[in-house]
Motif scaffolding. Structure first.
Motif, PDB file in Angstrom:
ATOM      1  N   ASP A  86       7.349  14.722   5.008  1.00  0.00           N
ATOM      2  CA  ASP A  86       6.296  15.446   4.299  1.00  0.00           C
ATOM      3  C   ASP A  86       5.358  14.520   3.525  1.00  0.00           C
ATOM      4  O   ASP A  86       4.339  14.964   2.985  1.00  0.00           O
ATOM      5  N   THR A  87       5.673  13.213   3.478  1.00  0.00           N
ATOM      6  CA  THR A  87       4.783  12.262   2.806  1.00  0.00           C
ATOM      7  C   THR A  87       3.921  11.476   3.788  1.00  0.00           C
ATOM      8  O   THR A  87       3.036  10.733   3.376  1.00  0.00           O
ATOM      9  N   LEU A  88       4.178  11.650   5.070  1.00  0.00           N
ATOM     10  CA  LEU A  88       3.530  10.812   6.093  1.00  0.00           C
ATOM     11  C   LEU A  88       2.001  10.903   6.037  1.00  0.00           C
ATOM     12  O   LEU A  88       1.304   9.879   5.980  1.00  0.00           O
ATOM     13  N   GLU A  89       1.484  12.105   6.051  1.00  0.00           N
ATOM     14  CA  GLU A  89       0.024  12.268   6.095  1.00  0.00           C
ATOM     15  C   GLU A  89      -0.651  11.758   4.835  1.00  0.00           C
ATOM     16  O   GLU A  89      -1.743  11.178   4.897  1.00  0.00           O
ATOM     17  N   SER A  90      -0.015  11.949   3.693  1.00  0.00           N
ATOM     18  CA  SER A  90      -0.638  11.474   2.442  1.00  0.00           C
ATOM     19  C   SER A  90      -0.673   9.950   2.393  1.00  0.00           C
ATOM     20  O   SER A  90      -1.637   9.354   1.891  1.00  0.00           O
ATOM     21  N   VAL A  91       0.365   9.298   2.924  1.00  0.00           N
ATOM     22  CA  VAL A  91       0.374   7.836   2.980  1.00  0.00           C
ATOM     23  C   VAL A  91      -0.751   7.341   3.886  1.00  0.00           C
ATOM     24  O   VAL A  91      -1.475   6.391   3.546  1.00  0.00           O
ATOM     25  N   ILE A  92      -0.890   7.968   5.048  1.00  0.00           N
ATOM     26  CA  ILE A  92      -1.954   7.576   5.980  1.00  0.00           C
ATOM     27  C   ILE A  92      -3.331   7.771   5.354  1.00  0.00           C
ATOM     28  O   ILE A  92      -4.216   6.900   5.474  1.00  0.00           O
ATOM     29  N   GLU A  93      -3.526   8.888   4.666  1.00  0.00           N
ATOM     30  CA  GLU A  93      -4.822   9.148   4.031  1.00  0.00           C
ATOM     31  C   GLU A  93      -5.143   8.115   2.957  1.00  0.00           C
ATOM     32  O   GLU A  93      -6.288   7.672   2.813  1.00  0.00           O
ATOM     33  N   GLU A  94      -4.125   7.704   2.220  1.00  0.00           N
ATOM     34  CA  GLU A  94      -4.329   6.689   1.175  1.00  0.00           C
ATOM     35  C   GLU A  94      -4.747   5.357   1.800  1.00  0.00           C
ATOM     36  O   GLU A  94      -5.660   4.681   1.296  1.00  0.00           O
ATOM     37  N   ILE A  95      -4.101   4.984   2.909  1.00  0.00           N
ATOM     38  CA  ILE A  95      -4.455   3.734   3.591  1.00  0.00           C
ATOM     39  C   ILE A  95      -5.866   3.820   4.153  1.00  0.00           C
ATOM     40  O   ILE A  95      -6.655   2.872   4.049  1.00  0.00           O
ATOM     41  N   LYS A  96      -6.218   4.965   4.719  1.00  0.00           N
ATOM     42  CA  LYS A  96      -7.572   5.156   5.254  1.00  0.00           C
ATOM     43  C   LYS A  96      -8.609   5.058   4.151  1.00  0.00           C
ATOM     44  O   LYS A  96      -9.641   4.380   4.292  1.00  0.00           O
ATOM     45  N   ASN A  97      -8.376   5.749   3.068  1.00  0.00           N
ATOM     46  CA  ASN A  97      -9.363   5.802   1.984  1.00  0.00           C
ATOM     47  C   ASN A  97      -9.513   4.458   1.278  1.00  0.00           C
ATOM     48  O   ASN A  97     -10.627   4.045   0.922  1.00  0.00           O
ATOM     49  N   ASN A  98      -8.393   3.764   1.081  1.00  0.00           N
ATOM     50  CA  ASN A  98      -8.440   2.482   0.366  1.00  0.00           C
ATOM     51  C   ASN A  98      -8.821   1.315   1.276  1.00  0.00           C
ATOM     52  O   ASN A  98      -9.155   0.235   0.794  1.00  0.00           O
ATOM     53  N   LYS A  99      -8.717   1.547   2.601  1.00  0.00           N
ATOM     54  CA  LYS A  99      -8.945   0.486   3.588  1.00  0.00           C
ATOM     55  C   LYS A  99      -8.105  -0.750   3.276  1.00  0.00           C
ATOM     56  O   LYS A  99      -8.564  -1.884   3.335  1.00  0.00           O
ATOM     57  N   SER A 100      -6.839  -0.466   2.951  1.00  0.00           N
ATOM     58  CA  SER A 100      -5.895  -1.547   2.676  1.00  0.00           C
ATOM     59  C   SER A 100      -4.479  -1.001   2.854  1.00  0.00           C
ATOM     60  O   SER A 100      -4.259   0.212   2.812  1.00  0.00           O
ATOM     61  N   LEU A 101      -3.529  -1.912   3.074  1.00  0.00           N
ATOM     62  CA  LEU A 101      -2.123  -1.518   3.114  1.00  0.00           C
ATOM     63  C   LEU A 101      -1.268  -2.635   2.532  1.00  0.00           C
ATOM     64  O   LEU A 101      -1.691  -3.792   2.451  1.00  0.00           O
ATOM     65  N   ARG A 102      -0.059  -2.270   2.132  1.00  0.00           N
ATOM     66  CA  ARG A 102       0.882  -3.255   1.597  1.00  0.00           C
ATOM     67  C   ARG A 102       1.760  -3.715   2.760  1.00  0.00           C
ATOM     68  O   ARG A 102       2.668  -3.000   3.192  1.00  0.00           O
ATOM     69  N   LEU A 103       1.486  -4.886   3.273  1.00  0.00           N
ATOM     70  CA  LEU A 103       2.209  -5.422   4.423  1.00  0.00           C
ATOM     71  C   LEU A 103       3.689  -5.582   4.087  1.00  0.00           C
ATOM     72  O   LEU A 103       4.044  -6.250   3.114  1.00  0.00           O
ATOM     73  N   GLY A 104       4.549  -4.951   4.893  1.00  0.00           N
ATOM     74  CA  GLY A 104       5.973  -4.990   4.617  1.00  0.00           C
ATOM     75  C   GLY A 104       6.354  -4.341   3.301  1.00  0.00           C
ATOM     76  O   GLY A 104       7.448  -4.551   2.793  1.00  0.00           O
ATOM     77  N   GLY A 105       5.427  -3.549   2.729  1.00  0.00           N
ATOM     78  CA  GLY A 105       5.656  -2.929   1.425  1.00  0.00           C
ATOM     79  C   GLY A 105       5.520  -3.894   0.275  1.00  0.00           C
ATOM     80  O   GLY A 105       5.839  -3.553  -0.863  1.00  0.00           O
ATOM     81  N   GLU A 106       5.021  -5.120   0.558  1.00  0.00           N
ATOM     82  CA  GLU A 106       5.013  -6.176  -0.463  1.00  0.00           C
ATOM     83  C   GLU A 106       3.629  -6.734  -0.784  1.00  0.00           C
ATOM     84  O   GLU A 106       3.280  -6.913  -1.952  1.00  0.00           O
ATOM     85  N   HIS A 107       2.851  -7.019   0.251  1.00  0.00           N
ATOM     86  CA  HIS A 107       1.626  -7.810   0.069  1.00  0.00           C
ATOM     87  C   HIS A 107       0.402  -7.000   0.522  1.00  0.00           C
ATOM     88  O   HIS A 107       0.318  -6.576   1.673  1.00  0.00           O
ATOM     89  N   GLU A 108      -0.510  -6.802  -0.413  1.00  0.00           N
ATOM     90  CA  GLU A 108      -1.713  -6.003  -0.135  1.00  0.00           C
ATOM     91  C   GLU A 108      -2.693  -6.808   0.711  1.00  0.00           C
ATOM     92  O   GLU A 108      -3.058  -7.939   0.373  1.00  0.00           O
TER      93      GLU A 108
END
Length: 476
Positions: A86-108
């Protein structure tokens, strides 16, 4: 005999829909790439940019199958077994909107799903049509790249490595095909499930095997129950209405229940007869694959697109057949997984390689054999049931409309489940010694058919229903 062998847990694994080869496999590939990258650099902070390159079928139907979302979640350190769906879509939307992700959950890092995921629609790699590459640029100026193939059922293979596993084991009952499997059953007097368990115990203690199997069934049953109680419209733009919940309500005739156990009791009390049973088997299969299409948690069996067949047939046995016990669930899953491994060894379980015969056909074959054992069938009758089920799926194409695992995929699971039950009945009342077609013969035929099949019928959405059903651009 020293050999590598496909495990039960290679065939049956927990994951997130909608596709094992296009979602779960790429997700696992992304995780593996991050691990390789971390080992190469000693720290993910050395990474500046990551690109994902999708080839062949992954490119052509990747959006519909959620391949883009899967690789992003894998890169970001999420796991398909543990991530709350139930968190999948919100995580994807956050990555889309911010145009960034935390690689391996560690490094932006800066990451645009539009720019950093590259769809090469007209390029395929030779080994397998489901190919993807990850390309990282480091602070040092170096480039690090790895290429993977998603070979079906969520299994992945890195370019130029062994297909299944590096380790080899000494198995008591080594077999790669039906003939060898039946030989061991005849020598030992064991049913198929016991032979399979003997091989699995080489890698894992029986207690652990049973615990993992119990979890597999728990996830299967949960996906049926949730699918039978979730209404609405499936995502993706086709506006496909979910039907399992309506079927569930209509069939139960207002019987009250409060959990899975009392729900199954209500099913037994609410009706009987062939039509009633048939309706429930179809409902069970619809429920799982509606969950799958909605990015729900399911069990690959042997793929996500065919995930509804096995649980539907097993729940049919639990609810409607005499002789049910917890042990019967264990035996069913062991038997079914072995049939899946025979097809994986001798042909394919990837629709991008073999069309839908490699998914629904294989799942139906798996369920037919497993059900036959539970109904008291001999090993040769189990293999006869598996052969019958696949024989009548030969040539089945994979032509998902708009690249979504919805039409015709969801209904095909109901067909596969019903065919499995029919095949089991034919085998139980049949004489394998008089059969004209063997399971090994049908596996060989399935593979030959796969090789002859035009690529547009292999999960590309370039043929069949995918091009003959009119859909306006605003629908998808």
């Amino acid at each position: 005999m020293i050999q590598s062998k496909i495990s039960v847990f290679d065939i049956l694994k927990v994951g997130i829909g909608p596709s094992s080869s296009h979602t779960l496999g790429p997700w696992r590939a992304a995780q593996r790439f991050v691990a390789s990258l971390n080992k190469r650099c000693n720290s993910l902070t050395e990474v500046l940019v990551v690109n994902v390159i999708l080839y062949g079928s992954l490119s052509k139907t990747g959006i519909g199958h959620g391949t883009d979302k899967a690789v992003v979640l894998g890169l970001a350190g999420f796991d398909p077994v543990e991530m709350p769906v139930d968190t999948l879509e919100s995580v994807i939307e956050e990555i889309k909107n911010n145009k960034s992700l935390r690689l391996g959950g560690e490094h932006e890092i800066i990451f645009s799903m539009q720019d950093n995921i590259i769809f090469l629609m007209n390029e395929s790699l030779n080994y397998h049509p489901n190919a993807l590459a990850f390309q990282a640029f480091l602070r040092s100026g170096e480039e690090f790249k790895e290429t993977f193939f998603s070979v079906g059922g969520g299994m992945i293979q890195k370019q130029d490595e062994k297909e299944i596993e590096e380790k080899s084991f000494v198995f008591p009952y080594p077999s790669d095909n039906a003939t060898e499997l039946l030989k061991w059953c005849n020598i030992t007097g064991f049913p198929i499930s016991t032979v399979v368990l003997g091989n699995e115990k080489v890698k894992m203690e029986e207690k652990a095997i049973r615990a993992k199997m119990a979890n597999i069934w728990e996830v299967m049953l949960a996906s049926i129950y949730k699918g039978c109680h979730t209404a609405g419209t499936l995502p993706g733009g086709l506006n496909v209405k979910r039907r399992a919940a309506e079927h569930n309500t209509r069939l139960l005739l207002n019987h009250q229940y409060h959990d899975v156990e009392t729900w199954m009791q209500a099913i037994r009390k609410s009706g009987d007869g062939f039509q009633y049973t048939l309706a429930w088997v179809s409902c069970f299969a619809l429920a799982v694959n509606e969950e799958n299409a909605a990015f729900g948690r399911i069990v690959t069996a042997p793929t996500n697109g065919s995930a509804g067949v096995l649980p539907a047939v097993l729940l049919y046995y639990v609810v409607f057949c005499k002789g049910f016990s917890e042990e019967s669930i264990f035996k069913f899953l062991l038997n079914a997984a072995e049939i899946g491994s025979i097809f994986k060894n001798g042909a394919t379980i990837s629709a991008a390689m073999g069309g839908c015969q490699a998914e629904i056909g294989v799942s139906s074959s798996m369920a037919a054999s497993a059900l036959t054992e539970l109904l008291g069938g001999r090993p040769d009758q189990c293999l006869m049931a598996a052969e019958i089920a696949m024989e009548h799926h030969l040539g089945l194409t994979c032509d998902p409309i708009a690249g979504l695992v919805q039409v015709p995929c969801i209904e095909r699971n109901t067909m596969g489940a019903i065919k499995a039950i029919t095949a089991a009945q034919l085998a139980i009342n049949g004489e394998p010694d008089l059969a004209k077609v063997t399971l090994d013969g049908v596996v060989k035929t399935m593979w030959q058919t796969a090789l002859d099949m035009n690529s547009k019928y292999k999960e590309t959405s370039e043929g069949g229903l995918a091009v003959n059903i009119p859909i306006s651009l605003c629908d998808c």
